[in-house]
Enzyme design. Sequence first.
Site, PDB file in Angstrom:
ATOM      1  N   GLY A  95       0.820  -1.208   0.000  1.00  0.00           N
ATOM      2  CA  GLY A  95       0.000   0.000   0.000  1.00  0.00           C
ATOM      3  C   GLY A  95       0.849   1.251   0.000  1.00  0.00           C
ATOM      4  O   GLY A  95       1.905   1.330  -0.618  1.00  0.00           O
ATOM      5  N   GLY A  96       0.367   2.263   0.742  1.00  0.00           N
ATOM      6  CA  GLY A  96       1.084   3.542   0.792  1.00  0.00           C
ATOM      7  C   GLY A  96       2.447   3.415   1.436  1.00  0.00           C
ATOM      8  O   GLY A  96       3.298   4.307   1.276  1.00  0.00           O
ATOM      9  N   GLY A 121      23.355  15.015 -29.235  1.00  0.00           N
ATOM     10  CA  GLY A 121      22.712  15.422 -27.987  1.00  0.00           C
ATOM     11  C   GLY A 121      23.327  14.720 -26.788  1.00  0.00           C
ATOM     12  O   GLY A 121      23.413  15.292 -25.690  1.00  0.00           O
ATOM     13  N   ALA A 122      23.767  13.485 -26.993  1.00  0.00           N
ATOM     14  CA  ALA A 122      24.351  12.752 -25.870  1.00  0.00           C
ATOM     15  C   ALA A 122      25.697  13.366 -25.471  1.00  0.00           C
ATOM     16  O   ALA A 122      26.055  13.386 -24.294  1.00  0.00           O
ATOM     17  CB  ALA A 122      24.513  11.284 -26.242  1.00  0.00           C
TER      18      ALA A 122
HETATM   19  C1  HXC Z   1      -3.318  -4.794  11.167  1.00  0.00           C
HETATM   20  C2  HXC Z   1      -2.192  -6.571  10.324  1.00  0.00           C
HETATM   21  C3  HXC Z   1      -1.993  -5.900   9.103  1.00  0.00           C
HETATM   22  C4  HXC Z   1      -2.524  -4.588   8.981  1.00  0.00           C
HETATM   23  C5  HXC Z   1      -1.082  -7.810   8.959  1.00  0.00           C
HETATM   24  N1  HXC Z   1      -1.619  -7.753  10.176  1.00  0.00           N
HETATM   25  N2  HXC Z   1      -1.308  -6.691   8.273  1.00  0.00           N
HETATM   26  N3  HXC Z   1      -2.849  -6.026  11.340  1.00  0.00           N
HETATM   27  N4  HXC Z   1      -3.170  -4.079  10.048  1.00  0.00           N
HETATM   28  N5  HXC Z   1      -2.356  -3.869   7.875  1.00  0.00           N
HETATM   29  C6  HXC Z   1      -1.590  -8.751  11.210  1.00  0.00           C
HETATM   30  C7  HXC Z   1      -2.458  -9.979  10.894  1.00  0.00           C
HETATM   31  O1  HXC Z   1      -3.779  -9.733  11.279  1.00  0.00           O
HETATM   32  C8  HXC Z   1      -1.794 -11.032  11.748  1.00  0.00           C
HETATM   33  O2  HXC Z   1      -2.216 -10.832  13.087  1.00  0.00           O
HETATM   34  C9  HXC Z   1      -0.336 -10.661  11.692  1.00  0.00           C
HETATM   35  O3  HXC Z   1      -0.279  -9.291  11.298  1.00  0.00           O
HETATM   36  C10 HXC Z   1       0.454 -11.457  10.677  1.00  0.00           C
HETATM   37  O4  HXC Z   1      -0.258 -11.388   9.445  1.00  0.00           O
HETATM   38  P1  HXC Z   1      -0.536 -12.676   8.540  1.00  0.00           P
HETATM   39  O5  HXC Z   1      -1.524 -12.287   7.514  1.00  0.00           O
HETATM   40  O6  HXC Z   1      -0.855 -13.833   9.421  1.00  0.00           O
HETATM   41  O7  HXC Z   1       0.900 -12.913   7.907  1.00  0.00           O
HETATM   42  P2  HXC Z   1       1.258 -13.354   6.432  1.00  0.00           P
HETATM   43  O8  HXC Z   1       0.473 -14.545   6.033  1.00  0.00           O
HETATM   44  O9  HXC Z   1       2.753 -13.457   6.410  1.00  0.00           O
HETATM   45  O10 HXC Z   1       0.811 -12.153   5.478  1.00  0.00           O
HETATM   46  C11 HXC Z   1       1.419 -10.882   5.634  1.00  0.00           C
HETATM   47  C12 HXC Z   1       0.698  -9.843   4.757  1.00  0.00           C
HETATM   48  C13 HXC Z   1      -0.827  -9.901   5.050  1.00  0.00           C
HETATM   49  C14 HXC Z   1       0.962 -10.168   3.283  1.00  0.00           C
HETATM   50  C15 HXC Z   1       1.304  -8.498   5.053  1.00  0.00           C
HETATM   51  O11 HXC Z   1      -1.016  -9.824   6.449  1.00  0.00           O
HETATM   52  C16 HXC Z   1      -1.552  -8.781   4.392  1.00  0.00           C
HETATM   53  O12 HXC Z   1      -1.885  -8.850   3.210  1.00  0.00           O
HETATM   54  N6  HXC Z   1      -1.824  -7.710   5.178  1.00  0.00           N
HETATM   55  C17 HXC Z   1      -2.502  -6.541   4.615  1.00  0.00           C
HETATM   56  C18 HXC Z   1      -1.573  -5.802   3.671  1.00  0.00           C
HETATM   57  C19 HXC Z   1      -2.206  -4.555   3.097  1.00  0.00           C
HETATM   58  O13 HXC Z   1      -3.119  -4.637   2.273  1.00  0.00           O
HETATM   59  N7  HXC Z   1      -1.736  -3.429   3.600  1.00  0.00           N
HETATM   60  C20 HXC Z   1      -2.235  -2.200   3.096  1.00  0.00           C
HETATM   61  C21 HXC Z   1      -2.979  -1.521   4.201  1.00  0.00           C
HETATM   62  S1  HXC Z   1      -3.507   0.008   3.549  1.00  0.00           S
HETATM   63  P3  HXC Z   1      -2.372 -12.057  14.123  1.00  0.00           P
HETATM   64  O14 HXC Z   1      -2.923 -11.425  15.357  1.00  0.00           O
HETATM   65  O15 HXC Z   1      -3.258 -13.048  13.484  1.00  0.00           O
HETATM   66  O16 HXC Z   1      -0.983 -12.581  14.296  1.00  0.00           O
HETATM   67  C22 HXC Z   1      -2.151   0.975   3.494  1.00  0.00           C
HETATM   68  C23 HXC Z   1      -2.379   2.326   2.916  1.00  0.00           C
HETATM   69  C24 HXC Z   1      -1.439   3.296   3.487  1.00  0.00           C
HETATM   70  O17 HXC Z   1      -1.099   0.651   3.881  1.00  0.00           O
HETATM   71  C25 HXC Z   1      -1.560   4.589   2.738  1.00  0.00           C
HETATM   72  C26 HXC Z   1      -0.588   5.609   3.232  1.00  0.00           C
HETATM   73  C27 HXC Z   1      -0.615   6.847   2.414  1.00  0.00           C
END
Ligand code: HXC
Length: 538
Positions: free
Chosen positions: A191-192, A426-427
């Site tokens: 994401g961001g 140019g280069a």
């Molecule tokens: C809260 C999160 C989290 C998140 C992961 N976890 N991402 N908790 N917010 N964004 C937590 C899970 O719930 C889990 O908690 C633990 O971290 C480990 O995650 P898993 O999914 O079990 O691990 P894994 O299978 O290795 O997968 C990792 C991952 C996946 C690929 C990162 O978790 C995922 O896709 N997360 C979301 C990624 C995403 O879309 N991020 C974008 C958010 S929006 P528990 O308690 O079960 O251990 C963003 C926009 C920002 O970032 C903009 C800024 C300008």
Amino acid sequence: MEDLIDKNSDQDKGKKGRKVRQTPDSLQKFRSVVARAQEGAGADKVAAQKAKGKLTARERITYLLDENTFHEIGSLAVTRCTDFGLKDKAILGDGVITGFGKINGRDVAVFSEDFTQLGGSLGLTHATKIAALMDKAIASRCPMIGILDSGGARIQEGVDSLDGYGHIFRRNVEASGVIPQISIILGPCAGGAVYSPALTDFTFMVEGISHMFVTGPDVVKAATGEQVDFDTPGGSEPHSSKSGVCHFVAKSEPDCFRQVRELMSFLPQSRFDRPPMGDSYDPVDRPVPLLEKICGINPRKSYRMHHIIWWLADEHKFFEVHQNFAKNATVGFIRLGGEVVGVIGNNPAHMAGALDIHSSDKIARFIRFLNCFNIPVLSLIDVGGYWPGVEQEHGGIIRHGAKIIFAYSEASVPKISLILRKAYGGAYIAMNSKYLGSDFNFALPSAEIAVMGPRGAVEILYRKDIKNAPDDQKEAAREKLSQEYADKFASPYQTASTGSIDEVLEPCTVRHRLIQAFRLLRNKRVPGQSTPRGNIPL
Ligand code: HXC
């Protein structure tokens, strides 16, 4: 969690509620709180991290820094949000370790995201800790290194976590061009979250461990129906060779930290300092026989510019940046006579060294980094021109190519060129030519400096003559005219006669002459020209 950090415990107060000296109890409590902060999310989570072949956040700091130099700040900060079950999951440190330490004896600020704690996700406390560290790094003028291993914005904290990125991005920009900023991606970066690394100067990734993408596989599938794995859009291979987001790839985490430490050895602490001098035992007047060889080979024969750079550099050491991206240009750090120099070369071994969109961005951003941080620029030139074609034109080669001209013209650090063979059109102008503000322009006797190559020039200048020649004499006419053109322009002497080349060098003196020239320019000042305010991603 409050009981762990309650500073007003009765144990600390005397009869009338006055504070007395710390009791052994308060010390005991303090030590147990610190121990809890250090232990992280527990054995299961750590085992899961290890099962992915990853080090823990603390181990990473230990690998990165000089032994026993880390001083943590903010270890007792706690997750403030209690929504969506966070009350029970709240953790000391909030999923990121922040502090200061040393690399090669010099101060650095470092943060390391802890995936075992809430997936290293970024909540408000987590973001505030990183932002506070960045403020201190900017104020104390020391480099900032981020180790990222995070699921991105912490979903439970809503807009607070998005705003957290706002705090960090703004500081990335404030720090840009002021202190070196390095990002090490050691897990997901989604994401961001990817935009903080993109705002920093250099990004490292590790094969099989690091992933960066704006939209992950699930979102891609939902939006386009395309089924992709993690590596296809976001692995170290595409980002180091195609997108150019990643500057350095390592085979393992320890290898990555070794590379970061090596990079740091070339960088100053801030724009207010010079890069560190090295101890060189390489004779300054060592001849470089390869340059003599260049003067003798067929001008169309290709070679890797890396070989020239290795032979010129002190102890033959070249720390290449963007090794796999836009290979028609070669950029990186060397030392000459002990002084750090940023070297930029056209690389005839790839696309004949021609400039294109990606190499223009690569070269321009590197020059701008060097200029921000007082690092002199050496340009090694062998370039026939810009890569032709509709794809390049439609992709904006005019806009991208202009960045090189901007970067060289703007740079006030010492700038020296050596033309090895071709410098056409140019280069020629773009690659640090005299009137862009270069300090010294040298050429080998093999240099060819012209508006374009002999064959192309003859086709335009003598089109009618060639057309009117009998068919069986056309090629001979072309050859004869090309030779006449080459005799006039395919040498450095016409350009040296006008002063656009300062000196044609005997090949065996080149290393010595370059070192002398950079030493002369060590205290160069350009009246009215200031250091640029930032190293914008190009
Ligand atoms: C809260 C999160 C989290 C998140 C992961 N976890 N991402 N908790 N917010 N964004 C937590 C899970 O719930 C889990 O908690 C633990 O971290 C480990 O995650 P898993 O999914 O079990 O691990 P894994 O299978 O290795 O997968 C990792 C991952 C996946 C690929 C990162 O978790 C995922 O896709 N997360 C979301 C990624 C995403 O879309 N991020 C974008 C958010 S929006 P528990 O308690 O079960 O251990 C963003 C926009 C920002 O970032 C903009 C800024 C300008």
